[in-house]
Design a protein around this motif. Structure first.
Motif, PDB file in Angstrom:
ATOM      1  N   PRO A 142      -3.526   3.797   1.359  1.00 34.15           N
ATOM      2  CA  PRO A 142      -4.600   2.799   1.320  1.00 34.15           C
ATOM      3  C   PRO A 142      -4.303   1.645   2.277  1.00 34.15           C
ATOM      4  O   PRO A 142      -3.142   1.309   2.517  1.00 34.15           O
ATOM      5  N   VAL A 143      -5.338   1.062   2.847  1.00 28.47           N
ATOM      6  CA  VAL A 143      -5.135  -0.125   3.696  1.00 28.47           C
ATOM      7  C   VAL A 143      -5.853  -1.340   3.133  1.00 28.47           C
ATOM      8  O   VAL A 143      -5.602  -2.466   3.524  1.00 28.47           O
ATOM      9  N   GLU A 144      -6.775  -1.081   2.197  1.00 26.75           N
ATOM     10  CA  GLU A 144      -7.606  -2.179   1.702  1.00 26.75           C
ATOM     11  C   GLU A 144      -7.978  -1.906   0.256  1.00 26.75           C
ATOM     12  O   GLU A 144      -8.183  -0.762  -0.149  1.00 26.75           O
ATOM     13  N   ARG A 145      -7.992  -2.983  -0.545  1.00 27.07           N
ATOM     14  CA  ARG A 145      -8.476  -2.851  -1.920  1.00 27.07           C
ATOM     15  C   ARG A 145      -9.205  -4.136  -2.270  1.00 27.07           C
ATOM     16  O   ARG A 145      -8.676  -5.220  -2.052  1.00 27.07           O
ATOM     17  N   ASP A 146     -10.410  -4.014  -2.750  1.00 25.65           N
ATOM     18  CA  ASP A 146     -11.230  -5.180  -3.124  1.00 25.65           C
ATOM     19  C   ASP A 146     -11.317  -6.192  -1.978  1.00 25.65           C
ATOM     20  O   ASP A 146     -11.239  -7.410  -2.197  1.00 25.65           O
ATOM     21  N   GLY A 147     -11.424  -5.688  -0.782  1.00 28.01           N
ATOM     22  CA  GLY A 147     -11.613  -6.586   0.357  1.00 28.01           C
ATOM     23  C   GLY A 147     -10.332  -7.207   0.885  1.00 28.01           C
ATOM     24  O   GLY A 147     -10.379  -8.028   1.808  1.00 28.01           O
ATOM     25  N   HIS A 148      -9.198  -6.837   0.331  1.00 22.99           N
ATOM     26  CA  HIS A 148      -7.934  -7.412   0.803  1.00 22.99           C
ATOM     27  C   HIS A 148      -7.043  -6.318   1.380  1.00 22.99           C
ATOM     28  O   HIS A 148      -6.981  -5.211   0.844  1.00 22.99           O
ATOM     29  N   ALA A 149      -6.351  -6.658   2.450  1.00 20.18           N
ATOM     30  CA  ALA A 149      -5.424  -5.690   3.045  1.00 20.18           C
ATOM     31  C   ALA A 149      -4.285  -5.422   2.069  1.00 20.18           C
ATOM     32  O   ALA A 149      -3.789  -6.332   1.404  1.00 20.18           O
ATOM     33  N   VAL A 150      -3.884  -4.155   1.975  1.00 22.09           N
ATOM     34  CA  VAL A 150      -2.788  -3.770   1.081  1.00 22.09           C
ATOM     35  C   VAL A 150      -1.608  -3.347   1.944  1.00 22.09           C
ATOM     36  O   VAL A 150      -1.689  -2.343   2.644  1.00 22.09           O
ATOM     37  N   PRO A 151      -0.508  -4.100   1.928  1.00 22.74           N
ATOM     38  CA  PRO A 151       0.654  -3.638   2.694  1.00 22.74           C
ATOM     39  C   PRO A 151       1.372  -2.511   1.942  1.00 22.74           C
ATOM     40  O   PRO A 151       1.712  -2.666   0.773  1.00 22.74           O
ATOM     41  N   VAL A 152       1.525  -1.391   2.606  1.00 16.61           N
ATOM     42  CA  VAL A 152       2.166  -0.236   1.977  1.00 16.61           C
ATOM     43  C   VAL A 152       3.382   0.151   2.804  1.00 16.61           C
ATOM     44  O   VAL A 152       3.289   0.269   4.032  1.00 16.61           O
ATOM     45  N   VAL A 153       4.509   0.344   2.128  1.00 21.81           N
ATOM     46  CA  VAL A 153       5.723   0.797   2.805  1.00 21.81           C
ATOM     47  C   VAL A 153       5.855   2.299   2.581  1.00 21.81           C
ATOM     48  O   VAL A 153       5.746   2.770   1.439  1.00 21.81           O
ATOM     49  N   VAL A 154       6.064   3.048   3.630  1.00 19.77           N
ATOM     50  CA  VAL A 154       6.258   4.498   3.511  1.00 19.77           C
ATOM     51  C   VAL A 154       7.603   4.855   4.123  1.00 19.77           C
ATOM     52  O   VAL A 154       7.797   4.742   5.341  1.00 19.77           O
ATOM     53  N   ARG A 155       8.517   5.264   3.268  1.00 22.60           N
ATOM     54  CA  ARG A 155       9.847   5.648   3.751  1.00 22.60           C
ATOM     55  C   ARG A 155       9.852   7.119   4.135  1.00 22.60           C
ATOM     56  O   ARG A 155       8.906   7.844   3.860  1.00 22.60           O
ATOM     57  N   SER A 156      10.950   7.518   4.757  1.00 21.78           N
ATOM     58  CA  SER A 156      11.036   8.879   5.277  1.00 21.78           C
ATOM     59  C   SER A 156      10.932   9.925   4.163  1.00 21.78           C
ATOM     60  O   SER A 156      10.451  11.029   4.390  1.00 21.78           O
ATOM     61  N   ASN A 157      11.399   9.566   2.958  1.00 25.28           N
ATOM     62  CA  ASN A 157      11.381  10.545   1.856  1.00 25.28           C
ATOM     63  C   ASN A 157      10.136  10.402   0.986  1.00 25.28           C
ATOM     64  O   ASN A 157      10.063  10.996  -0.088  1.00 25.28           O
ATOM     65  N   ASP A 158       9.176   9.636   1.433  1.00 24.08           N
ATOM     66  CA  ASP A 158       7.947   9.431   0.644  1.00 24.08           C
ATOM     67  C   ASP A 158       7.176  10.748   0.545  1.00 24.08           C
ATOM     68  O   ASP A 158       6.978  11.424   1.562  1.00 24.08           O
ATOM     69  N   GLU A 159       6.743  11.091  -0.647  1.00 28.17           N
ATOM     70  CA  GLU A 159       6.072  12.385  -0.821  1.00 28.17           C
ATOM     71  C   GLU A 159       4.658  12.419  -0.240  1.00 28.17           C
ATOM     72  O   GLU A 159       4.021  13.473  -0.189  1.00 28.17           O
ATOM     73  N   ARG A 160       4.193  11.262   0.229  1.00 32.98           N
ATOM     74  CA  ARG A 160       2.877  11.281   0.869  1.00 32.98           C
ATOM     75  C   ARG A 160       2.935  11.842   2.292  1.00 32.98           C
ATOM     76  O   ARG A 160       1.905  12.146   2.883  1.00 32.98           O
ATOM     77  N   TRP A 161       4.134  11.951   2.840  1.00 33.47           N
ATOM     78  CA  TRP A 161       4.267  12.722   4.087  1.00 33.47           C
ATOM     79  C   TRP A 161       3.971  14.179   3.764  1.00 33.47           C
ATOM     80  O   TRP A 161       4.560  14.744   2.840  1.00 33.47           O
ATOM     81  N   GLU A 162       3.103  14.804   4.506  1.00 37.55           N
ATOM     82  CA  GLU A 162       2.801  16.222   4.297  1.00 37.55           C
ATOM     83  C   GLU A 162       3.556  17.030   5.345  1.00 37.55           C
ATOM     84  O   GLU A 162       3.345  16.843   6.547  1.00 37.55           O
ATOM     85  N   PRO A 163       4.466  17.909   4.928  1.00 38.93           N
ATOM     86  CA  PRO A 163       5.225  18.681   5.916  1.00 38.93           C
ATOM     87  C   PRO A 163       4.541  20.001   6.265  1.00 38.93           C
ATOM     88  O   PRO A 163       3.894  20.627   5.423  1.00 38.93           O
ATOM     89  N   ASN A 164       4.695  20.421   7.488  1.00 37.30           N
ATOM     90  CA  ASN A 164       4.266  21.762   7.906  1.00 37.30           C
ATOM     91  C   ASN A 164       5.075  22.111   9.158  1.00 37.30           C
ATOM     92  O   ASN A 164       4.804  21.612  10.249  1.00 37.30           O
ATOM     93  N   GLY A 165       6.085  22.943   8.997  1.00 37.41           N
ATOM     94  CA  GLY A 165       6.920  23.355  10.120  1.00 37.41           C
ATOM     95  C   GLY A 165       7.588  22.169  10.784  1.00 37.41           C
ATOM     96  O   GLY A 165       8.182  21.326  10.114  1.00 37.41           O
ATOM     97  N   HIS A 166       7.461  22.086  12.102  1.00 38.42           N
ATOM     98  CA  HIS A 166       8.062  20.996  12.861  1.00 38.42           C
ATOM     99  C   HIS A 166       7.157  19.761  12.936  1.00 38.42           C
ATOM    100  O   HIS A 166       7.374  18.881  13.774  1.00 38.42           O
ATOM    101  N   PHE A 167       6.107  19.748  12.104  1.00 38.79           N
ATOM    102  CA  PHE A 167       5.247  18.566  12.007  1.00 38.79           C
ATOM    103  C   PHE A 167       5.345  17.991  10.599  1.00 38.79           C
ATOM    104  O   PHE A 167       5.608  18.707   9.643  1.00 38.79           O
ATOM    105  N   ARG A 168       5.114  16.690  10.496  1.00 38.88           N
ATOM    106  CA  ARG A 168       4.773  16.097   9.209  1.00 38.88           C
ATOM    107  C   ARG A 168       3.748  15.006   9.501  1.00 38.88           C
ATOM    108  O   ARG A 168       3.726  14.437  10.591  1.00 38.88           O
TER     109      ARG A 168
END
Ligand SMILES: [Zn+2]
Length: 340
Positions: A142-168
């Motif tokens: 997410p980048v925005e909620r209720d009109g306000h920017a949401v700072p989100v930190v995504v680390r290398s082990n975050d499960e929101r990274w979707e892996p597929n072969g040599h891409f994520r």
């Protein structure tokens, strides 16, 4: 400005292959990562024997598009003949991004999994492609909620990274620019409706959620990030589409933006470029694609007679760092960082 116009005219005359006036961008010997502009929002990225496809559009019905259907002949003529596409990323579900995807998945990319918003998946279901589609909305940053920017930190082990072969890759909440005078001509979604037949009119290809993509190219250990690409298939207001905070000190190597409707949003792409600071900026969706000949592209109707986007961007970047390539040509990317 006049110089850019002249270069554009020269390009349209067929002598050069990109709008910045550099030499032709098609070179067979380009090293990986290698990228080919396919026109509209389509790009084909090659890396370590695998390929990632940003949803291309080859059918491109004539203006005004009302009844639309995939044009098999055009797809066959322009779609690169490869069987190595493993990933197909969809940014939103309008016909000029999704119309050709069912045919491409069935006929040209039999090993590809498509990733995108719910609406795209519910349209692809009409062609029995559900098992080859991954809904990324639950993992979308997410980048925005209720009109306000949401700072989100995504680390290398975050499960929101979707892996597929040599891409994520990460799906990022983005936004679709209005088409004209602040109006979005093709709104709506199929969030709660699974289609049994493909839409027949342009209005049936509903927008759905719009996503930007952050794509990492990985080393053979499938952990080390070698290269990072940020992609948008629609212009957006800030902070939509902005990458999250990534505490890995790896910058964005290549930014791919959309030239269409940039005048309908604020500070595009300058606000985004302040965040991503790419080594190279590739401009897509710059050509007038209605009934087009990809080998002889014309500027978008809205940009004919002036080139404000190129003009502005050329002032901000050294020569060669901003490229609006001709469709069906390869673009030289910044070299890989030196390996130790
Ligand atoms: Zn669109």
């Amino acid at each position: 400005m006049r110089l850019v116009m002249l270069l554009v005219l020269l390009c349209l005359g067929g002598c050069a292959k990109d709008l910045t006036g550099r030499e032709p961008t098609t070179k067979d010997s380009l090293p990986e990562p290698k990228i080919t502009y396919l026109g509209v929002g389509g790009w084909l990225l090659k890396w370590k024997g695998e390929e990632l496809l940003f949803a291309p559009s080859f059918s491109n019905p004539s203006f005004p598009p009302i009844l639309v259907a995939a044009n098999h002949k055009r797809i066959d003529e322009y779609m690169p003949k490869t069987k190595n596409v493993t990933v197909l990323l969809i940014g939103h579900s309008h016909y000029d991004h999704l119309l050709d995807v069912p045919v491409i998945m069935q006929k040209y990319t039999p090993n590809a999994i498509a990733y995108g918003p719910v609406t795209a998946g519910h349209i692809l279901a009409a062609e029995s492609l559900t098992s080859r589609f991954v809904d990324m909305e639950a993992k979308m940053i997410p980048v925005e909620r209720d009109g306000h920017a949401v700072p989100v930190v995504v680390r290398s082990n975050d499960e929101r990274w979707e892996p597929n072969g040599h891409f994520r890759f990460l799906a990022i909440q983005s936004q679709h620019a209005p088409h004209f005078a602040g109006i979005d001509l093709l709104p709506g979604d199929y969030d709660h409706e699974v289609l049994s037949t493909l839409p027949k009119t342009v209005f049936g290809w509903r927008e759905g959620t719009t996503m930007a993509w952050l794509v990492d190219l990985l080393d053979d250990d499938l952990k080390t990030v070698i290269y990072r690409i940020h992609y948008q298939d629609s212009a957006s207001n800030p902070p939509y589409g902005f990458p999250p905070i990534l505490p890995d000190n790896k910058g964005v190597d290549v930014e791919i933006i959309c030239a269409a409707s940039t005048d309908q949003v604020e500070l595009y792409p300058e606000a985004l470029l302040k965040i991503t600071k790419p080594q190279k900026l590739l401009i897509g969706h710059w050509e007038d694609f209605f009934g087009n000949d990809p080998h002889h592209p014309q500027l978008l109707r809205a940009q004919k007679g002036e080139t404000p986007l190129f003009d502005r961007l050329k002032k901000q970047y050294p020569e060669g760092q901003v490229v609006a390539p001709y469709p069906l040509t390869d673009v030289a990317l910044p070299p890989l960082p030196k390996q130790e």
